[in-house]
Design a protein around this motif. Structure first.
Motif, mmCIF file in Angstrom:
data_model
loop_
_atom_site.group_PDB
_atom_site.id
_atom_site.type_symbol
_atom_site.label_atom_id
_atom_site.label_comp_id
_atom_site.label_asym_id
_atom_site.label_seq_id
_atom_site.Cartn_x
_atom_site.Cartn_y
_atom_site.Cartn_z
ATOM 1 N N UNK A 65 0.919 -1.126 0.085
ATOM 2 C CA UNK A 65 0.044 0.011 -0.078
ATOM 3 C C UNK A 65 0.871 1.302 -0.079
ATOM 4 N N UNK A 66 1.925 1.203 0.790
ATOM 5 C CA UNK A 66 2.903 2.399 0.762
ATOM 6 C C UNK A 66 3.254 2.656 -0.628
ATOM 7 N N UNK A 67 3.796 1.461 -1.297
ATOM 8 C CA UNK A 67 4.381 1.782 -2.635
ATOM 9 C C UNK A 67 3.444 2.198 -3.526
ATOM 10 N N UNK A 68 2.004 1.728 -3.381
ATOM 11 C CA UNK A 68 1.087 1.998 -4.281
ATOM 12 C C UNK A 68 0.765 3.724 -4.105
ATOM 13 N N UNK A 69 0.998 4.205 -2.856
ATOM 14 C CA UNK A 69 0.484 5.369 -2.549
ATOM 15 C C UNK A 69 1.686 6.409 -2.836
ATOM 16 N N UNK A 70 2.856 6.136 -2.686
ATOM 17 C CA UNK A 70 3.856 7.164 -2.806
ATOM 18 C C UNK A 70 4.852 6.753 -4.011
ATOM 19 N N UNK A 71 4.601 5.281 -4.458
ATOM 20 C CA UNK A 71 5.759 5.069 -5.469
ATOM 21 C C UNK A 71 5.292 5.545 -6.784
ATOM 22 N N UNK A 72 6.056 5.420 -7.790
ATOM 23 C CA UNK A 72 5.896 5.844 -9.423
ATOM 24 C C UNK A 72 4.593 4.937 -9.577
ATOM 25 N N UNK A 73 3.919 5.397 -10.583
ATOM 26 C CA UNK A 73 2.827 4.710 -11.046
ATOM 27 C C UNK A 73 2.987 3.320 -11.687
ATOM 28 N N UNK A 74 2.606 2.501 -11.607
ATOM 29 C CA UNK A 74 2.838 0.928 -12.093
ATOM 30 C C UNK A 74 3.912 0.118 -11.299
ATOM 31 N N UNK A 75 4.519 0.794 -10.356
ATOM 32 C CA UNK A 75 5.471 0.242 -9.850
ATOM 33 C C UNK A 75 5.255 -1.158 -9.025
ATOM 34 N N UNK A 76 3.932 -1.270 -8.616
ATOM 35 C CA UNK A 76 3.616 -2.477 -7.985
ATOM 36 C C UNK A 76 3.744 -3.712 -8.756
ATOM 37 N N UNK A 77 3.723 -3.714 -10.227
ATOM 38 C CA UNK A 77 3.814 -4.734 -11.161
ATOM 39 C C UNK A 77 5.200 -5.453 -11.109
ATOM 40 N N UNK A 78 6.274 -4.699 -10.594
ATOM 41 C CA UNK A 78 7.593 -5.131 -10.769
ATOM 42 C C UNK A 78 7.978 -6.366 -9.633
ATOM 43 N N UNK A 79 6.786 -6.157 -8.617
ATOM 44 C CA UNK A 79 7.070 -7.312 -7.737
ATOM 45 C C UNK A 79 7.875 -7.018 -6.410
ATOM 46 N N UNK A 80 8.463 -6.012 -6.613
ATOM 47 C CA UNK A 80 9.571 -5.725 -5.517
ATOM 48 C C UNK A 80 8.992 -5.350 -4.165
ATOM 49 N N UNK A 81 7.841 -4.672 -4.392
ATOM 50 C CA UNK A 81 7.433 -4.241 -2.806
ATOM 51 C C UNK A 81 6.638 -5.698 -2.063
ATOM 52 N N UNK A 82 6.094 -6.630 -2.988
ATOM 53 C CA UNK A 82 5.428 -7.739 -2.321
ATOM 54 C C UNK A 82 6.773 -8.548 -1.777
ATOM 55 N N UNK A 83 7.912 -8.361 -2.334
ATOM 56 C CA UNK A 83 9.206 -9.031 -1.932
ATOM 57 C C UNK A 83 9.582 -8.527 -0.608
ATOM 58 N N UNK A 84 9.439 -7.370 -0.416
ATOM 59 C CA UNK A 84 9.872 -6.642 0.825
ATOM 60 C C UNK A 84 8.926 -7.024 1.895
ATOM 61 N N UNK A 85 7.496 -6.877 1.691
ATOM 62 C CA UNK A 85 6.562 -7.290 2.540
ATOM 63 C C UNK A 85 6.573 -8.627 3.054
#
Lengths: 346, 244, 192, 442
Positions: A65-85
């Protein structure tokens, strides 16, 4: 990098060479890492019940959710935020309140990654930074290890404590193998460590399984095998030395390898591409440094476990290591000298 | 890679140095501006990044922050007053040493006073009271302002800067105590079930709190800049000099 | 005894790192940490001045201050500043190269809280001559370590696509906070 | 002998040589018009010798070499000069070219000419003859061959390396030349060794061409020290520097030529071409070209007159399939996309590869994740990751400090980059910029 030009009846594409491309892509690598974690998650759920899933979910939600809110658009698709979580979740004890796990994920992504400019720019492993933040902020909640219960479906702690409130600890707790070793000098049987029949964080048990999952990534070249190998060798060597000096006071190398978060850290956190050296020589140094610091902190430090701090400290050194291990280009005097030395040896 | 050529260049690299309130020759300011400048626009801690050592080290509670802020305020005002009075008697060559001596005298007074009045806080602040001597903010005001201005202006400037310092200290202290202990000035705010964020009263919390404040400023400034496309406001009319 | 000295050094360098744990020497840490080469020179100059300071403080504590304790602060400042001045002039005469490398950093360091902080901490803890020396070298190494780490990270961050709101000191402080977090791993480092 | 003849790093792109590897070379019929650009080689372009309306026979010189690093241009077909003007060049620009309307009824017989016997010539005379015949390196770089045959006095050349590696995917020109004209290759080696005065020649062939290795070994001359070596199949094995390293273990220092480490490298097709010069007296007017790719109806190996337009060549190969999206001149790793099907085949054209949507679909670019795969791929041991970051930050001076000059733009880094960063393209631009800065400074 492509444009189209019309020539007669043909529509030709113009691209820069090379016109062929290896099949790997950044999202593919990242989602493969996520996929390789599924067996580890399953094992955690098997050992710790539904609490494990809840904690993993909360940490991942915080990160994503943090990546979604403050990250660049579409950056969730690269999967790195999910790995971090997921990785952050795996470093937490099963009974930790969900709001704490969520805060950790949010902090890791926000201050570990996004302030540096997002994917690829961060210096510290976001999952571990989040974990270090939680460790410093809520030391009590993070070191409450519930004992194994007979009832699989029972929660292992006050997972549902209201945000910002202190969890009520009403479960029976036990010490982790490393804690037992450090404060009571009681070693645990390495075999139970390997298959996961011990207390600890979600990803601290079942070392063999994590080795297998990480090995899959290494085989596909999605992680630099030199880093875990150099960590394991260093830890085994130093611990072996200590063990040889005084086997009553120091644990065996096998115990050192399979206890705590060493396997998970070495396989999944230290090998985070962004925060590890790009050069192979650097990877060896990086791994050695982590192994050395782990032994230093575990043996002489005030904490039972030091994998997280060891990796964070070496993360800070990575820009320096990269700079010191720049490859010597073809035909340069440095390379010629190296070749000369090799041939003289042969 | 080449290093900086001189010490002055090195100082120019220092954070906030370009807006550190260095007076240009022949430049005039209004009394009101002399006071207000230090309070907010050129806040020593939040903008100029001076005096960071106490701002990070002793701001784990509001009480400590306030005590440190007041002590620094006292030393700054006292030194500025004295320097401004004696500015014509101090030879240029030894001026820095003289400033430091004057500051050190006031710090010694502050140290002894605090020890007598609030021994608990004095103990908590420890060596950091003595370290007010080397707070670059204080020396900076003497060198840049008090040694070149009449007494009244020097005092105004010192008041403004000192108030700005106190504001920053209390701001840091409130955030850290509120989150780190759930209280303000020792009074519980969130009740007993609040889980304190211990990290906020630890050293990393100091760095992170100030970092977050600066990020918030950056965000706020970015929003303002997006609303009104305005020219960067240089302090002391530097912009007009550049234009000329 | 020698192992005591070693742990004093380690403690000043890692456990209670001057910059990351005690917030001393923040001005150079923030200001002169943009380039590794500069940071290394600054660190070297710091080690040098800290050592001199420690020697001076030991001398003052042993022979002068017992007679006039209220002069502590003023005498520290004056003696350290003048010593550094003398050393600076000597280096300039003896080795112009070394002066170019380190010289310009010396006057900046004199009014640095790390220097006075070292003298005061050394006095408060009652360190003798050798202990003070180990403390000074450890503190200097710790400062250098923090400086170089920060510089190498900043050199990397400079090439990154930093969001506008984090450009400048905000990011530097976040990095410092992260470093400080990582250094918490050294907490309690002592003989087993 | 070492077990594996290779170099470190490099990549393994899919080869796709099966499309044409077994297809014998055929001669393409003369098209209606041929276009001969005056710039077909590295160095100064040739000067035109003919005017519109002039009648030329096959093999006539129509452009004169302009200086030492330059070669003449010859008519590849009998016909009439139609025009001298700008025409699409295969490098993507417009360039001065001579257009000749082919005489459809000509028997295409060259004018009678004297064929000197190579053995009776001094090295200098051989070099002159080679230059006069307009021979350039046929491996793709098109460096005038005669320049390599005249090492300065302080350089001792002891080995001739014959490049039959052909590491680019899809291409099979050298492969077919080696299997179909081995005697010509051997004859070329003989002339070359005579001219350079070297005792030893090594033919390097990637092991994926066993028939070529076998044919060459069967035809080795008895009286010369010539050997055939099988090389590990890896891109860029056919690069001069990589090949020298694999076969002799020597490294060419930056800014130096192979001859400075005692080696001259010649491509097999160039050697066959030199042999032809001394067999028939004909200059370089036609060459073997692989026309291939998944977007082409009938992949073939063709002898094409230099100057034939892509359009005619493709039509002779059955035309394009509907999926075709991109025409690449040369191999897919280093070749350039062709914007115009009217551009001609020139002396340096090794192949035409027609790619489809599948290969050329655009991919999203991600930030560099510092995976280090490019470092493991770079055959000249650079740090493409760092260079790419510097390029994006516009730090071109620092790129030069990071040994940008050593980069040979082989494309390995771009090939492996999981984030699809166009590394080698950025390096090409940076290198061009560095060149410009150097010229401005001078």
């Amino acid at each position: 990098m492509s444009e189209t030009s019309h020539v007669g009846d043909l529509q030709l594409q113009l691209r820069a060479s090379p016109h062929l491309k290896a099949p790997d892509s950044t999202p593919k690598i990242m989602w493969n890492v996520v996929g390789s974690l599924i067996p580890v998650i399953a094992a955690a759920t098997w050992f710790f019940g539904p609490s494990a899933l809840l904690v993993l979910l909360a940490a991942t939600a915080g990160a994503v959710l943090t990546e979604r809110a403050f990250g660049q658009r579409g950056s969730l698709g690269d999967g790195s935020a999910a790995i971090t979580g997921l990785l952050l979740g795996l470093t937490l004890p099963p009974g930790v309140p969900l709001w704490i796990a969520f805060v950790g994920g949010a902090f890791g992504i926000g201050f570990g990654k996004l302030v540096f400019g997002g994917l690829g720019q961060n210096v510290f492993n976001p999952a571990l930074l989040g974990r270090a933040f939680l460790q410093a902020a809520f030391p009590a909640a993070l070191t409450t290890w519930p004992a194994a219960t007979t009832e699989w479906a029972r929660l292992r702690g006050d997972n549902f404590a209201l945000p910002f409130t202190t969890p009520s600890v009403d479960v029976v707790t036990e010490a982790t193998p490393l804690g037992l070793m450090k404060f009571e000098a009681t070693p645990t049987d390495p075999w139970s460590l390997m298959i996961g029949a011990t207390g600890g964080s979600l990803g601290e048990t079942a070392g063999l399984l994590i080795l297998l999952c990480g090995g899959y990534l290494a085989l596909r070249n999605y992680l630099n095998w030199r880093i875990p190998v150099s960590i394991f060798v260093t830890v085994a060597l130093f611990q072996g030395l200590l063990f040889a000096v005084d086997s009553a006071r120091f644990a065996s190398p096998l115990f050192a390898l399979f206890s705590g978060g060493l396997i998970l850290g070495a396989m999944y956190m230290a090998t985070d591409m962004v925060t590890s050296p790009v050069t192979n020589a650097g990877a060896w140094i990086f791994g050695f440094g982590i192994g050395f610091l782990v032994i230093l902190i575990r043996t002489w430090g005030g904490l039972p476990e030091g994998v997280m701090y060891a990796i964070l400290l070496m993360n800070a050194l990575v820009p320096f290591i990269n700079r010191a291990t720049q490859p010597k280009p073809y035909g340069s005097p440095g390379r010629a000298a190296k070749r000369g030395a090799r041939e003289a040896e042969a | 890679m080449t290093g900086p050529e001189s010490a002055t260049e090195l100082v120019r690299h220092a954070p906030g140095a370009h807006e550190a309130g260095v007076l240009l020759p022949g430049q005039t300011t209004t009394p009101g501006h002399d006071f207000l400048r230090g309070v907010w626009e050129e806040n020593p801690v939040l903008v100029q990044m001076l005096g960071l050592c106490p701002a990070l080290a002793v701001t784990n509670t509001v009480a400590n922050s306030l005590a440190m802020g007041l002590a620094t305020f006292f030393v700054l005002t006292g030194s500025s007053l004295l320097v401004s009075i004696f500015k014509n008697l101090i030879p240029k060559e030894v001026r820095i040493a003289s400033f430091i001596l004057i500051i050190a005298t006031f710090v010694t007074i502050a140290d002894l006073t605090l020890a007598a009045v609030v021994p608990n806080i004095h103990k908590a602040l420890g060596a950091f009271i003595a370290l007010i001597v080397v707070n670059c903010m204080i020396l900076g005001r003497q060198e840049a302002f008090a040694s070149k201005r009449p007494v009244g202006r020097a005092l105004l400037d010192a008041f403004g800067t000192g108030v700005g310092f106190i504001i920053a200290m209390v701001m840091m202290g409130s955030i850290r105590e509120l989150l780190g202990n759930g209280s303000l000035l020792g009074y519980s705010v969130f009740g007993p079930s609040f889980e304190p964020w211990i990290i906020m009263i630890l050293p990393p919390g100091g760095f992170l709190t100030l970092g977050i404040i600066l990020l918030a400023f950056g965000w706020w400034r970015g929003r303002k800049a997006a609303e009104v496309p305005m020219v960067r406001r240089w302090p002391h009319g530097v912009a007009s000099r550049r234009a000329a | 005894m020698s192992s005591d000295l070693f742990w004093i050094l380690i403690s000043a360098m890692l456990v209670n790192n001057f910059t990351l744990h005690l917030f001393l020497g923040l001005c150079p840490f923030m200001g002169v940490s943009a380039k590794i080469a500069t940071a290394l020179r600054m660190g070297a100059a710091n080690i040098f001045v800290l050592t001199i300071t420690s020697l001076a403080a030991s001398f003052l504590n042993a022979y002068v201050l017992p007679h006039a304790p209220y002069l502590r602060l003023i005498s520290f400042i004056v003696v350290i500043a003048s010593l550094v001045q003398i050393v600076e002039m000597t280096i300039k005469k003896v080795s112009p190269t070394l002066f170019r490398e380190l010289g310009i950093y010396l006057p900046l360091i004199t009014t640095n809280c790390a220097i006075l902080g070292l003298a005061i901490f050394q006095t408060n803890r009652g360190y003798g001559f050798l202990e003070g020396l180990a403390f000074a070298i450890g503190a200097g190494l710790g400062l250098t370590l923090a400086l170089v780490l920060m510089a190498s990270i900043r050199e990397r961050a400079e090439l990154a696509d930093i969001p506008a709101l984090a450009k400048g000191m905000g990011l530097v402080l976040i990095i410092a906070g992260s470093l400080s977090l990582a250094f918490m791993g050294f907490a309690g480092l002592s003989t087993p | 002998m070492r077990a594996r003849l290779s170099f470190r790093h490099g990549v393994h792109p899919p080869e796709h040589k099966e499309l044409t590897a077994g297809v014998p070379v055929r001669r393409m019929p003369y098209p209606e018009e041929i276009v001969l650009p005056l710039r077909q080689h590295t160095g100064k372009p040739a000067r035109p010798l003919v005017e519109p309306g002039d009648r030329v026979e096959r093999g006539d010189k129509i452009g004169e070499a302009d200086g030492f690093v330059s070669v003449p241009i010859h008519a590849s077909s009998a016909g009439t000069v139609k025009e001298i003007g700008l025409w699409p060049h295969p490098d993507g620009s417009m360039a001065e070219a001579i257009r000749i309307t082919v005489d459809a009824f000509s028997p295409q017989i060259p004018r009678p000419r004297i064929i000197p016997h190579w053995d009776g010539l001094t090295p200098d005379q051989v070099v002159k003859a080679v230059q006069r015949a307009g021979v350039v390196g046929l491996g793709g770089a098109a460096f005038p061959t005669h320049v390599k045959l005249l090492p300065p006095d302080d350089v001792v050349v002891d080995t001739l390396i014959v490049n039959g590696a052909e590491c680019e995917p899809y291409l099979t020109t050298d492969h077919r030349v080696m299997t179909e004209y081995p005697e010509r290759v051997q004859f070329g080696i003989r002339i070359m060794m005579h001219t350079l005065g070297v005792e030893r020649a090594i033919i390097g062939v990637e092991k994926n061409k066993p028939d070529a290795i076998e044919t060459l070994e069967r035809t080795l001359p008895d009286d010369l020290d010539v050997t055939v070596q099988g090389l590990t199949v890896k891109y860029p094995q056919g690069y001069e520097k990589m090949l020298i390293h694999a076969l002799t273990g020597r490294d060419v220092p930056p800014g130096k030529l192979p001859m400075h480490v005692g080696v001259v490298v010649q491509n097999v097709a160039s050697l066959a071409c030199i042999a032809e010069v001394f067999e028939t007296g004909l200059p370089l007017i036609e060459r073997v070209v692989t026309v291939t790719g998944p977007g082409l109806r009938r992949p073939s190996n063709l002898i094409v007159p230099v100057g034939a337009k892509i359009r005619d060549v493709l039509e002779f190969c059955g035309g394009l399939l509907d999926e075709a999206t991109e025409i690449v001149f040369g191999g897919p790793m280093m070749g350039g996309s062709q914007p115009d099907v009217d551009a001609p085949i020139i002396k340096s054209t090794t192949g035409i590869v027609v790619l489809t949507k599948k290969e050329s679909r655009p991919r999203r670019t991600y930030p560099c994740i510092k995976c280090g795969h490019c470092l493991d791929a770079c055959p000249v041991f650079l740090n493409p990751s760092l260079l790419g970051i510097l390029a994006q930050a516009g730090r071109f001076e620092e790129m030069e400090e990071a040994d940008l000059a050593t980069c040979m733009l082989c494309g390995c880094c771009s090939y492996v980059c999981p984030s699809n960063i166009p590394l080698s393209q950025m390096f090409a631009l940076a290198k061009a910029g560095a060149q410009r800065r150097k010229q401005q400074a001078a």
